[in-house]
Write an enzyme that holds these catalytic residues in place. Sequence first.
Site, PDB file in Angstrom:
ATOM      1  CG  HIS A 335     -79.293   3.948  24.120  1.00 54.78           C
ATOM      2  ND1 HIS A 335     -78.592   3.010  24.848  1.00 54.78           N
ATOM      3  CD2 HIS A 335     -80.575   3.516  24.065  1.00 54.78           C
ATOM      4  CE1 HIS A 335     -79.423   2.046  25.209  1.00 54.78           C
ATOM      5  NE2 HIS A 335     -80.630   2.326  24.752  1.00 54.78           N
ATOM      6  CG  ASP A 391     -87.307   5.039  23.333  1.00 54.60           C
ATOM      7  OD1 ASP A 391     -88.087   4.077  23.386  1.00 54.60           O
ATOM      8  OD2 ASP A 391     -86.276   5.118  24.013  1.00 54.60           O
TER       9      ASP A 391
END
Length: 489
Positions: A335, A391
């Site tokens: 991320h 995700d």
Amino acid sequence: MGQPTASSSQNSLTVRDNRTGKTIQIPIEDNSIPATAFKTLSATPEKDERKENETSKGLRVSDKGFLNTAVMRSEITYIDGEAGVLRYRGYPIEELALRSSHLETAYLLIYGSLPSASQLKVWEKEVMHHAVVHADAEQFFRSFRYDAHPMAILTSAFAYLGSYYSEANPSLQGQTLFTKGSPDSLAVMDKQIYRLIGKATTLAAMAYRVRQGRTFVTPPTGLSYTGSFLYQMDYLGQENYKPNPVLEKALDVLFLLHADHELNASATTVLQTGSSLVDPYSAIAAGCASLYGPLHGGANEAVIRMLISIGSPANVPAFIESVKKREKVLSGFGHRVYKTSDPRSFIVRKTADEVFKVTGKDDLLETAMALHEAAMKDEYFIKRSLAPNVDFWSGLIYRAMGFPLDFFPVLFAVPRVVGWLAHWRQMMLQPGGVKIWRPRQIYVGETKRAYVPVEERTPVEEAKKTPSQITHSGITKRTMLATFKGAKL
């Protein structure tokens, strides 16, 4: 960098410009310094230096991609990427996901505190009341092709929505419509917030159904926010139809987790657009367009496509090696902010287990588990802090629930409307008013040059500096071969 003098404040930064010997002291507030302070460090341009460097006008701060630039003061969301911490208005995301709901958390994000029982009742009633759209919307949605991407439809729909509410347009009502903070101004602002959150699920459901060739459904009464959303997508005339409560709850948790994430690309886009004092519908449409990109809202879709391409757990080791060689892309890991683990991923993983109990396990789950286990044990990924993010698991949940892949970004955009509105409202009401965002650039192009007549120019052949040649076919090709008055032979 110079040494602080005895009289220097300890909570400041002392900077020495070695070009001129000038020293400035910059105050540090909330562990930040104002970039404009460097404008005082001007110097005499060197001989033959480009005028475009504007050396005499002071230093500019270069930060490509906003890696370390704070553009505003915010009270909304706090992220500690090193420790894997995410809090909404001070509340840990784990606690909110366990005990709160999406709409209650939306109130928290926008207004700053958890609502009382009576406040929550009014809030939920107003949001759900404003879910209904004008009858003309049917014509708008039917104007799209059957295979139009739902994010293209949703983005257009938010902009279209603003055309109905002239009272929400500062261009028509005055620049201070949302910034003056008076009771009347706040009331106008809140009504648009009700409308945008309430209609987000309706617009998304209409985008879904138009591609299915189905008639549209009026938002029902008596259901929750996500229950109403599922109803509008799936209802086909069945008597006493109610969405599955496990799926309804799972979607609510996912909505809560996706409601805000500080100044990500789409939230920043909303603020950049909103800084021109455009109406909130246009600002939200801009945020939706930003989220559409595969580096942002399309990430969970990319995870599923990656897992499909891997095929089975047996193929995971080969895929891992391809990633290391940079032949393949690993989606759903790592991320921009989190350097350890994404705190949302643990909540989503638990939610996935609940969903799989009623839908059955997704065929890709075993492949996902094998990839997760292999990556978490591999030194290559450990050194690079590539842990699963939100995700990785959310895509599996959406797939198990039967949503098409290209609808995944819509399921991200709908709850993120809340975060966009929270940041937009905060900016509108910030002390000192709103200044239009105008970043600086470092110009590295040509210096001043004279115009050359067309017959004297030398053609530039470099691929990136000339337009591509397009191959024509079909009617265009035939027309180019035809003869007619005015045709260029």
